[in-house]
Design an enzyme around this catalytic site. Structure first.
Site, PDB file in Angstrom:
ATOM      1  N   LYS A  35       0.829  -1.202   0.000  1.00 38.86           N
ATOM      2  CA  LYS A  35       0.000   0.000   0.000  1.00 38.86           C
ATOM      3  C   LYS A  35       0.867   1.257   0.000  1.00 38.86           C
ATOM      4  O   LYS A  35       2.069   1.200   0.286  1.00 38.86           O
ATOM      5  CB  LYS A  35      -0.926  -0.014   1.209  1.00 38.86           C
ATOM      6  N   TYR A 262      17.811  28.130  11.289  1.00 35.22           N
ATOM      7  CA  TYR A 262      16.626  28.751  11.880  1.00 35.22           C
ATOM      8  C   TYR A 262      16.655  28.602  13.401  1.00 35.22           C
ATOM      9  O   TYR A 262      16.980  27.556  13.940  1.00 35.22           O
ATOM     10  CB  TYR A 262      15.357  28.106  11.328  1.00 35.22           C
TER      11      TYR A 262
END
Length: 369
Positions: A35, A262
């Site tokens: 899947k 950051y």
């Protein structure tokens, strides 16, 4: 021009893992679960390799996944649930469907009769997952009614375990007892199933009872990729099939006190040789690697400095003086004597291997070896 970030999947090791699962699960047959585009690894090449290795059938989660695999020459099965508007196309395509309630069984039956076909189905039992399927207590009455519907070939019955990663789980044993109770009730109604399955990758490792009669099929997903849930035991000898690599984009010597990335979560404590790697969280790297993880360059570990960005991360190259721009950077996999397994990332992120593999970004090139 080569891709900056490349995921290499070793199909030979994939086939070896499939054979290893078959050896442990015997005498049960093994159905690969592919899947979500084979967990994001690329379902076409992986499905073909597994069928070539002997897989008798393939399981997926939803109709578009099933349609991709129609040409394999083996049954394709949808697990867990089917929606009303999906039934017609799936019956026409010959996909094996889940029976999750009597209303769905009636819809599939009516569509099969309309098309002049027989719809192959597996009864989906909820023995404790709590997600979808027929409640095990209600199964005998629903099976009695479904067995009378025209156009249905109810060839199988299945359930799913929520705690099979726990070795010796009492709840998994209770689910097995409930499943056997339903099988006995079905037998009393004169119903027999060609395929009886409960074990997923975790249960193959932790609940060997689910690999013995009355069960004759198991479902294997993450084990095929050489990963497993570290919370449980491991019975299957697995080989990692994934290598994720990037490239070193720049090297600079930064003065002491330079903030990186950051949030300025790291400042260089001294003059440092810092490398910029062209990979970030858009490529599937967990933010949890920030200031904690490492990458491999020229067979040595380079600690990650600062917070990951979407497209880049920075690393300490003080101990790798030979590193140069353009070098291959191993993010997952082996470089020389050092290996970074998928489970390392999962541990840092506080998750499991499925999450890591499924999160590898769409711009990452998939290459099959």
């Amino acid at each position: 021009m080569q891709h900056r970030v490349v995921l290499t999947i070793d199909l030979g090791k994939l086939a070896a893992n499939y054979r290893a699962v078959c050896g442990v699960a015997a005498p049960c047959a093994v159905m690969p679960v592919l899947k979500a585009n084979a967990y994001g690894l690329g379902v076409g090449p992986i499905a073909n390799a597994l069928v070539a290795a002997g897989a008798p059938r393939i399981a997926v989660a939803e109709p578009f996944e099933a349609l991709q695999l129609r040409g394999l020459g083996v049954p394709i099965q949808i697990l867990s649930a089917i929606l009303p508007d999906e039934i017609g196309p799936m019956v026409e395509a010959g996909v094996t469907l889940p029976l999750t309630d009597l209303a769905t069984a009636r819809l599939i039956s009516a569509e099969a009769v309309r098309q002049g076909r027989r719809a192959v189905c597996h009864v989906a039992l909820d023995t404790g997952m709590g997600r979808a399927g027929i409640l095990w207590q209600e199964a005998p009455d629903i099976l009695r009614a479904a067995a009378t519907l025209p156009g249905l070939d109810i060839e199988g019955i299945l359930t799913h375990f929520p705690l099979a990663y726990q070795s010796g789980s009492a709840f998994t044993q209770e689910q097995l007892r409930r499943f056997r109770w339903v099988l006995d009730a079905a037998a009393a109604l004169g119903l027999r199933f060609r395929w009886v399955h409960a074990a997923n990758s975790d249960a193959i490792n932790n609940a060997p009872e689910a690999c013995r009669a009355p069960f004759n099929l198991v479902r294997s997903g993450i084990n095929l990729h050489g990963a497993f849930d570290a919370a449980g035991a491991l019975r299957v000898p697995l080989k990692p099939v994934l290598t994720l690599t990037a490239r070193l984009a720049q090297i600079r010597t930064l003065p002491a006190g330079t903030p990186l990335g950051y949030g300025h979560t790291y400042r260089t404590p001294r003059a440092m040789r810092v490398g910029t790697v062209a990979a970030g969280y858009a490529d599937g790297l967990p933010l949890a690697l920030s200031n904690r993880g490492a990458v491999l360059i020229r067979g040595a570990a380079a600690p990650i400095l600062g917070r990951l960005s979407m497209d880049y991360l920075t690393v300490n190259l003080d101990d790798i003086p030979s590193a140069a721009p353009g070098d291959t950077v191993t993010l997952l996999g082996r470089d020389g004597d050092i290996e970074i397994p998928v489970q390392d990332w999962a541990n840092l992120k506080g998750t499991h291997a499925y999450d890591i593999i499924c999160s590898i970004g769409s711009r990452v090139a998939r290459v099959y070896a």
